[in-house]
Write an enzyme that holds these catalytic residues in place. Structure first.
Site, PDB file in Angstrom:
ATOM      1  N   HIS A  68       0.816  -1.218   0.000  1.00 60.42           N
ATOM      2  CA  HIS A  68       0.000   0.000   0.000  1.00 60.42           C
ATOM      3  C   HIS A  68       0.852   1.272   0.000  1.00 60.42           C
ATOM      4  CE1 HIS A  68       0.990   0.165   4.249  1.00 60.42           C
ATOM      5  NE2 HIS A  68       0.499   1.394   4.270  1.00 60.42           N
ATOM      6  N   HIS A  83       1.895   6.898  -0.558  1.00 61.08           N
ATOM      7  CA  HIS A  83       1.048   6.130   0.364  1.00 61.08           C
ATOM      8  C   HIS A  83      -0.353   6.056  -0.242  1.00 61.08           C
ATOM      9  CE1 HIS A  83      -1.335   5.084   3.867  1.00 61.08           C
ATOM     10  NE2 HIS A  83      -0.201   4.700   4.462  1.00 61.08           N
TER      11      HIS A  83
END
Length: 164
Positions: A68, A83
């Site tokens: 992620h 992110h």
């Protein structure tokens, strides 16, 4: 004078959009860790698809096991974190596929991660993706973000920075 004596020169770096989408100020991220710049400064992107590319040329210094988030470090020492979404770590990697590993050399625009935006919308807080210079205070002298309603991954300049 000190920089000249020891050969360290200021470097200009360009960040390109790591995703297709709308580039917005970090202030618009609904998470204090990012909006209050606790991890560093940068911009955020509201993505229109799930392909993530490198915002800058350098080395992969971190790829989270959940895929992620990914960190890239340039030759000049700038560390950039992408992110994907908010609270996506709780998805434990579901819907994310990494295409790089730590130590890989990448060029701006190289494919890093693929994710399922619909699944992120369903299971996480948001798809908004902060792009953070994590060592901002240590290395950045000047930072000029470029906001856009329709950034193209790997092509649209989202920020110019000058190192100290």
């Amino acid at each position: 004078m000190f920089k000249k004596m020891f050969g360290k020169k200021s470097v200009e770096e360009q960040l390109v959009a790591p995703l297709n989408g709308k580039v917005v100020p970090l202030d618009e991220v609904d998470d204090p860790v990012f909006s209050q710049r606790m991890m560093g400064d940068g911009v955020a992107i509201e993505p229109t698809d799930g392909k993530v590319v490198s915002p800058i040329s350098g080395e992969i210094v971190q790829i989270f096991p959940t895929n992620h988030a990914v960190g890239v470090k340039t030759k000049s020492g700038v560390e950039v974190l992408v992110h994907i979404g908010l609270e996506t770590v709780a998805m434990e990697g579901e819907g994310f596929e990494g295409h790089v590993k730590q130590g890989d050399k990448v060029e701006a625009g190289d494919h890093l991660i693929t994710f399922d935006p619909d699944l992120v919308k369903e299971k996480a807080k948001s798809t908004i993706t902060p792009v953070i210079i994590t060592n901002f205070d240590d290395i950045v002298e000047n930072f000029e973000p470029s906001y856009s309603d329709a950034a193209s991954a790997g092509q649209t300049n989202i920020a110019t920075l000058q190192t100290k």
